[in-house]
Design a protein around this motif. Structure first.
Motif, short mmCIF file in Angstrom:
data_model
loop_
_atom_site.label_atom_id
_atom_site.label_comp_id
_atom_site.label_asym_id
_atom_site.label_seq_id
_atom_site.Cartn_x
_atom_site.Cartn_y
_atom_site.Cartn_z
N LEU A 188 -27.73 42.34 -30.63
CA LEU A 188 -26.52 41.66 -31.07
C LEU A 188 -25.79 41.08 -29.86
CD1 LEU A 188 -25.01 44.35 -33.49
CD2 LEU A 188 -26.68 42.58 -34.02
N LYS A 189 -25.11 39.95 -30.07
CA LYS A 189 -24.21 39.40 -29.07
C LYS A 189 -22.86 40.09 -29.21
CE LYS A 189 -26.91 36.25 -27.27
NZ LYS A 189 -27.32 36.29 -25.84
N VAL A 190 -22.09 40.13 -28.12
CA VAL A 190 -20.81 40.84 -28.13
C VAL A 190 -19.67 39.90 -27.75
CG1 VAL A 190 -19.49 42.79 -27.22
CG2 VAL A 190 -21.97 42.97 -27.47
N VAL A 191 -18.61 39.94 -28.56
CA VAL A 191 -17.39 39.19 -28.28
C VAL A 191 -16.26 40.18 -28.06
CG1 VAL A 191 -15.72 37.50 -29.13
CG2 VAL A 191 -18.13 37.29 -29.77
N ALA A 192 -15.56 40.07 -26.95
CA ALA A 192 -14.39 40.91 -26.69
C ALA A 192 -13.14 40.13 -27.08
CB ALA A 192 -14.32 41.31 -25.22
N GLU A 193 -12.33 40.74 -27.93
CA GLU A 193 -11.09 40.09 -28.39
C GLU A 193 -9.91 40.51 -27.52
OE1 GLU A 193 -11.08 39.51 -33.02
OE2 GLU A 193 -11.46 41.62 -32.59
N GLY A 194 -8.91 39.65 -27.46
CA GLY A 194 -7.64 40.01 -26.84
C GLY A 194 -7.67 40.14 -25.33
N ILE A 195 -8.53 39.37 -24.65
CA ILE A 195 -8.54 39.40 -23.18
C ILE A 195 -7.28 38.71 -22.66
CG2 ILE A 195 -9.78 38.72 -21.10
CD1 ILE A 195 -12.34 38.63 -22.77
N GLU A 196 -6.51 39.43 -21.86
CA GLU A 196 -5.24 38.88 -21.38
C GLU A 196 -5.10 38.88 -19.87
OE1 GLU A 196 -2.02 40.84 -23.33
OE2 GLU A 196 -2.56 40.09 -25.33
N THR A 197 -5.96 39.63 -19.16
CA THR A 197 -5.81 39.72 -17.71
C THR A 197 -7.15 39.51 -17.00
OG1 THR A 197 -6.25 42.10 -17.54
CG2 THR A 197 -3.98 41.43 -18.05
N ALA A 198 -7.06 39.13 -15.73
CA ALA A 198 -8.25 38.94 -14.92
C ALA A 198 -8.99 40.27 -14.72
CB ALA A 198 -7.87 38.35 -13.56
N GLU A 199 -8.23 41.37 -14.67
CA GLU A 199 -8.84 42.69 -14.49
C GLU A 199 -9.70 43.06 -15.70
OE1 GLU A 199 -7.56 47.26 -13.21
OE2 GLU A 199 -6.04 45.83 -13.87
N GLN A 200 -9.20 42.80 -16.89
CA GLN A 200 -9.97 43.06 -18.11
C GLN A 200 -11.25 42.22 -18.11
OE1 GLN A 200 -7.10 41.97 -21.07
NE2 GLN A 200 -6.09 43.98 -21.10
N LEU A 201 -11.11 40.96 -17.74
CA LEU A 201 -12.25 40.05 -17.71
C LEU A 201 -13.30 40.54 -16.72
CD1 LEU A 201 -13.66 37.42 -18.49
CD2 LEU A 201 -12.29 36.25 -16.75
N ALA A 202 -12.87 41.01 -15.56
CA ALA A 202 -13.80 41.49 -14.54
C ALA A 202 -14.59 42.69 -15.05
CB ALA A 202 -13.03 41.85 -13.27
N PHE A 203 -13.92 43.62 -15.71
CA PHE A 203 -14.61 44.79 -16.28
C PHE A 203 -15.65 44.35 -17.31
CE2 PHE A 203 -11.03 47.73 -14.99
CZ PHE A 203 -11.84 48.60 -14.28
N LEU A 204 -15.26 43.43 -18.19
CA LEU A 204 -16.15 42.99 -19.26
C LEU A 204 -17.37 42.25 -18.71
CD1 LEU A 204 -13.38 41.84 -21.73
CD2 LEU A 204 -15.03 43.68 -22.16
N LYS A 205 -17.16 41.45 -17.69
CA LYS A 205 -18.29 40.75 -17.05
C LYS A 205 -19.25 41.76 -16.42
CE LYS A 205 -16.50 36.14 -16.00
NZ LYS A 205 -16.30 35.13 -14.95
N GLU A 206 -18.69 42.76 -15.76
CA GLU A 206 -19.51 43.80 -15.14
C GLU A 206 -20.32 44.57 -16.18
OE1 GLU A 206 -18.84 47.84 -12.43
OE2 GLU A 206 -17.27 46.33 -12.52
N MET A 207 -19.75 44.73 -17.37
CA MET A 207 -20.42 45.45 -18.45
C MET A 207 -21.45 44.59 -19.18
SD MET A 207 -17.12 47.38 -20.09
CE MET A 207 -16.15 48.58 -19.17
N GLY A 208 -21.47 43.30 -18.88
CA GLY A 208 -22.44 42.41 -19.51
C GLY A 208 -22.01 41.85 -20.84
N CYS A 209 -20.70 41.86 -21.13
CA CYS A 209 -20.20 41.28 -22.38
C CYS A 209 -20.54 39.79 -22.42
CB CYS A 209 -18.69 41.49 -22.48
SG CYS A 209 -17.98 40.97 -24.06
N ASP A 210 -20.94 39.30 -23.59
CA ASP A 210 -21.40 37.92 -23.71
C ASP A 210 -20.26 36.91 -23.79
OD1 ASP A 210 -24.37 38.50 -24.08
OD2 ASP A 210 -23.50 39.68 -25.73
N TYR A 211 -19.33 37.14 -24.70
CA TYR A 211 -18.28 36.16 -24.96
C TYR A 211 -16.92 36.84 -25.02
CZ TYR A 211 -22.53 33.93 -26.76
OH TYR A 211 -23.81 33.45 -26.90
#
Length: 233
Positions: A188-211
């Motif tokens: 499955l592809k993964v979408v993270a909702e409610g991204i509001e900060t660069a720190e959140q985005l960095a964690f999600l990228k490190e975890m391999g989140c798709d969108y």
């Protein structure tokens, strides 16, 4: 609201969101008018309107850009009781020449827990048409894992409440990481909702989140603003 590919940082699609701006009542929240529309049955007509509008805009964006832009549309429990739901979706796509691969239907656990006898049939028909199916608000219900195993989902959307707290809560961070890993194991592809900060985005990228989607990229915008955003991005 734009959806962004976290690997390329490019807009790859959008979620169609319904807003009601009334001259007397002002801005009426969907949390207020959607339950009433569900109860009265008006959600059927509203849902058809939203779908056709979304497909019209999807066609224009794809023609302008020559890309495989995706549009996500929410389905409510009441719409699943409509025997004409799948035929209407199929006919609407054919009339506009939109590929089913570009359309994504978002479904919450409330739909699957509704007990309607035709849920299995509708899910099967959507899958047969080649439409992507997303589980929305993942992590907020009680039976998400069994549903992921039982139904033909293509996308998992991590609820904003987990994304919001992941930078301050180790437990939420681990839950998000585990959800992404599990979804990928299920193809499955993964979408993270409610991204509001660069720190959140960095964690999600490190975890391999798709969108991702959220105010860090863009608030929900009008169609004209969405068109301009996509062209500049």
């Amino acid at each position: 609201q734009p959806k962004v590919d976290l690997l390329s940082n490019k807009i790859m699609g959008a979620e169609a969101l319904l807003r009601w701006n009334n001259p007397v009542l002002g801005h009426v929240s969907p949390e207020k008018f959607i339950p009433i529309a569900e109860q009265t049955g008006l959600i059927i007509a509203i849902g058809e309107y939203v779908l056709t509008e979304a497909l019209d805009k999807l066609k224009i964006l794809q023609q302008d850009s020559g890309s495989s832009f995706h549009m996500a549309v929410n389905l409510s429990p009441r719409q699943f009781r409509d025997s004409e739901l799948t035929p209407f979706i199929e006919k609407s796509m054919q009339q506009r020449g939109v590929s089913s691969k570009s359309l994504e239907m978002e479904i919450t656990e409330g739909v699957l827990m509704s007990g309607y006898s035709n849920v299995d049939e509708v899910m099967h028909n959507l899958n047969k048409l080649g439409i992507k199916i997303a589980m929305d608000d993942f992590g907020t219900g009680y039976s998400s894992l069994s549903y992921l195993r039982s139904y033909p989902f293509d996308v998992l959307k991590i609820d904003r409440s987990f994304v919001n707290d992941m930078t301050v809560s180790q437990a939420d961070r681990e839950l998000v990481n585990a959800s992404i890993a599990m979804a990928h194991a299920l193809k499955l592809k993964v979408v993270a909702e409610g991204i509001e900060t660069a720190e959140q985005l960095a964690f999600l990228k490190e975890m391999g989140c798709d969108y991702g989607q959220g105010y860090f990229f863009s608030k929900p915008v009008s169609w004209k603003e969405m068109d301009a955003l996509f062209k500049t991005n």
